[in-house]
Design a protein around this motif. Structure first.
Motif, PDB file in Angstrom:
ATOM      1  N   ILE A 103      55.254  55.199  -6.174  1.00 30.57           N
ATOM      2  CA  ILE A 103      53.830  54.943  -5.979  1.00 30.57           C
ATOM      3  C   ILE A 103      53.537  54.670  -4.500  1.00 30.57           C
ATOM      4  N   VAL A 104      54.390  53.885  -3.849  1.00 31.20           N
ATOM      5  CA  VAL A 104      54.220  53.624  -2.419  1.00 31.20           C
ATOM      6  C   VAL A 104      54.302  54.927  -1.637  1.00 31.20           C
ATOM      7  N   GLY A 105      55.269  55.786  -2.015  1.00 30.58           N
ATOM      8  CA  GLY A 105      55.394  57.089  -1.366  1.00 30.58           C
ATOM      9  C   GLY A 105      54.156  57.945  -1.553  1.00 30.58           C
ATOM     10  N   ASN A 106      53.616  57.934  -2.765  1.00 26.35           N
ATOM     11  CA  ASN A 106      52.371  58.667  -3.043  1.00 26.35           C
ATOM     12  C   ASN A 106      51.233  58.179  -2.158  1.00 26.35           C
ATOM     13  N   ILE A 107      51.124  56.844  -2.034  1.00 24.68           N
ATOM     14  CA  ILE A 107      50.043  56.261  -1.233  1.00 24.68           C
ATOM     15  C   ILE A 107      50.203  56.644   0.239  1.00 24.68           C
ATOM     16  N   ILE A 108      51.444  56.621   0.737  1.00 22.51           N
ATOM     17  CA  ILE A 108      51.704  57.034   2.121  1.00 22.51           C
ATOM     18  C   ILE A 108      51.278  58.481   2.317  1.00 22.51           C
ATOM     19  N   PHE A 109      51.632  59.334   1.341  1.00 19.81           N
ATOM     20  CA  PHE A 109      51.311  60.763   1.461  1.00 19.81           C
ATOM     21  C   PHE A 109      49.805  60.980   1.522  1.00 19.81           C
ATOM     22  N   ILE A 110      49.068  60.418   0.564  1.00 17.99           N
ATOM     23  CA  ILE A 110      47.629  60.697   0.523  1.00 17.99           C
ATOM     24  C   ILE A 110      46.896  60.044   1.691  1.00 17.99           C
ATOM     25  N   SER A 111      47.486  58.975   2.250  1.00 19.45           N
ATOM     26  CA  SER A 111      46.862  58.324   3.406  1.00 19.45           C
ATOM     27  C   SER A 111      46.850  59.249   4.617  1.00 19.45           C
ATOM     28  N   PHE A 112      47.886  60.097   4.716  1.00 16.97           N
ATOM     29  CA  PHE A 112      47.945  61.073   5.810  1.00 16.97           C
ATOM     30  C   PHE A 112      47.290  62.394   5.421  1.00 16.97           C
ATOM     31  N   PHE A 113      47.471  62.809   4.158  1.00 19.09           N
ATOM     32  CA  PHE A 113      47.035  64.132   3.724  1.00 19.09           C
ATOM     33  C   PHE A 113      45.527  64.309   3.809  1.00 19.09           C
ATOM     34  N   GLY A 114      44.770  63.363   3.232  1.00 17.22           N
ATOM     35  CA  GLY A 114      43.314  63.491   3.226  1.00 17.22           C
ATOM     36  C   GLY A 114      42.731  63.635   4.623  1.00 17.22           C
ATOM     37  N   SER A 130      56.389  73.716  -2.442  1.00 15.18           N
ATOM     38  CA  SER A 130      57.773  74.069  -2.741  1.00 15.18           C
ATOM     39  C   SER A 130      58.751  73.219  -1.942  1.00 15.18           C
ATOM     40  N   ILE A 131      58.476  73.049  -0.648  1.00 13.03           N
ATOM     41  CA  ILE A 131      59.401  72.303   0.218  1.00 13.03           C
ATOM     42  C   ILE A 131      59.483  70.842  -0.203  1.00 13.03           C
ATOM     43  N   TYR A 132      58.320  70.173  -0.334  1.00 17.53           N
ATOM     44  CA  TYR A 132      58.437  68.737  -0.607  1.00 17.53           C
ATOM     45  C   TYR A 132      58.698  68.415  -2.065  1.00 17.53           C
ATOM     46  N   GLN A 133      58.474  69.373  -2.981  1.00 11.32           N
ATOM     47  CA  GLN A 133      58.916  69.140  -4.351  1.00 11.32           C
ATOM     48  C   GLN A 133      60.435  69.214  -4.437  1.00 11.32           C
ATOM     49  N   ARG A 134      61.032  70.142  -3.695  1.00  9.74           N
ATOM     50  CA  ARG A 134      62.500  70.229  -3.685  1.00  9.74           C
ATOM     51  C   ARG A 134      63.119  69.010  -2.997  1.00  9.74           C
ATOM     52  N   LEU A 135      62.497  68.589  -1.892  1.00  8.71           N
ATOM     53  CA  LEU A 135      62.984  67.398  -1.199  1.00  8.71           C
ATOM     54  C   LEU A 135      62.850  66.170  -2.100  1.00  8.71           C
ATOM     55  N   ASN A 136      61.725  66.093  -2.822  1.00  8.23           N
ATOM     56  CA  ASN A 136      61.481  65.044  -3.821  1.00  8.23           C
ATOM     57  C   ASN A 136      61.697  63.647  -3.242  1.00  8.23           C
ATOM     58  N   LEU A 137      61.191  63.444  -2.036  1.00  7.29           N
ATOM     59  CA  LEU A 137      61.313  62.154  -1.375  1.00  7.29           C
ATOM     60  C   LEU A 137      59.986  61.412  -1.439  1.00  7.29           C
ATOM     61  N   ILE A 138      58.970  61.979  -0.798  1.00  6.75           N
ATOM     62  CA  ILE A 138      57.601  61.488  -0.872  1.00  6.75           C
ATOM     63  C   ILE A 138      56.723  62.670  -1.254  1.00  6.75           C
ATOM     64  N   LEU A 139      56.003  62.558  -2.356  1.00  9.57           N
ATOM     65  CA  LEU A 139      55.194  63.666  -2.851  1.00  9.57           C
ATOM     66  C   LEU A 139      53.719  63.281  -2.875  1.00  9.57           C
ATOM     67  N   HIS A 140      52.871  64.295  -2.729  1.00 11.00           N
ATOM     68  CA  HIS A 140      51.468  64.085  -3.093  1.00 11.00           C
ATOM     69  C   HIS A 140      51.438  63.848  -4.596  1.00 11.00           C
ATOM     70  N   PRO A 141      50.687  62.855  -5.078  1.00 11.03           N
ATOM     71  CA  PRO A 141      50.717  62.558  -6.513  1.00 11.03           C
ATOM     72  C   PRO A 141      50.327  63.743  -7.391  1.00 11.03           C
TER      73      PRO A 141
END
Length: 222
Positions: free
Chosen positions: A86-97, A136-147
């Motif tokens: 969840i923390v990873g998701n929040i980090i991702f969307i904080s930058f993505f948007g 594809s790249i970050y799903q394979r990495l599976n570290l921090i994902l967009h939710p």
């Protein structure tokens, strides 16, 4: 995981940072292109663009709010609260948007909205392909994902036996419903066009191709 001559190994910190940063950048560029050309965005972005347009909101904030709702759906799907995820998701969307908003404005300033129709369609489809490559790249990495993409990963491997197409279509059903409801209420629709159809019917296949062609030694870490 990374494929080596001796089998599979975890990516190093530097490799993980490289893959994640690159995928985030590619994703933001792709979504920015699709919104700026207005020839059709991937379903979640198209849905966010319609909410932003109908209610005069910033698309960056809509994407962040969407991310929060997707985190909640993922908790329901996995039936557990995974705080590091969840923390990873929040980090991702904080930058993505904000990144999508920045690139959207950049492409608008560069005059992409004024290009000829064939050129806009071409750039829009390139944007859709960029989004699929990034996923594809970050799903394979599976570290921090967009939710939203983690939702696809959960559906793909926990519910649909690795079928990316079926997982993507199920994921897209939510923004499709939102777009239909908004179009009926406000009698207008934006960011839905050729690219939306491409994303709806082919993004799962594009992700599968990217798995094989883009950094093929990077394997899914489940």
């Amino acid at each position: 995981m990374l494929e080596t001559q001796n089998g599979l190994r975890k990516p190093t910190i530097y490799e993980s940072f490289f893959y994640f940063t690159l995928s985030l950048l590619i994703n933001a560029i792709g979504n920015g292109l699709t919104v700026a050309t207005n020839m059709g965005s991937s379903m979640w972005t198209a849905s966010a663009a319609n909410i932003a347009y109908d209610f005069n909101f910033s698309i960056s904030w809509v994407l962040i709010i969407y991310g929060g709702s997707q985190i909640f759906i993922n908790i329901l799907l996995t039936r557990k609260i995974d705080l590091p995820r969840i923390v990873g998701n929040i980090i991702f969307i904080s930058f993505f948007g904000p990144f999508v908003g920045i690139f959207k404005q950049l492409f608008l300033d560069l005059g992409f909205a004024s290009l000829s129709l064939p050129a806009k369609i071409c750039f829009d489809i390139i944007g859709i392909c960029f989004v699929a490559i990034a996923i594809s790249i970050y799903q394979r990495l599976n570290l921090i994902l967009h939710p939203g993409d983690e939702m696809t990963n959960i559906l793909r491997f926990q519910y649909f036996k690795g079928n990316a197409n079926l997982a993507q279509w199920t994921n897209f059903s939510i923004p499709v419903i939102v777009i239909i409801c908004l179009s009926l209420i406000f009698k207008q629709i934006v960011a839905v066009n050729v690219g939306t159809a491409v994303a709806l019917f082919f993004q799962g296949a594009l992700i599968n191709y990217a798995d094989q062609l883009i950094f093929p030694k990077l394997k899914h870490r489940l």
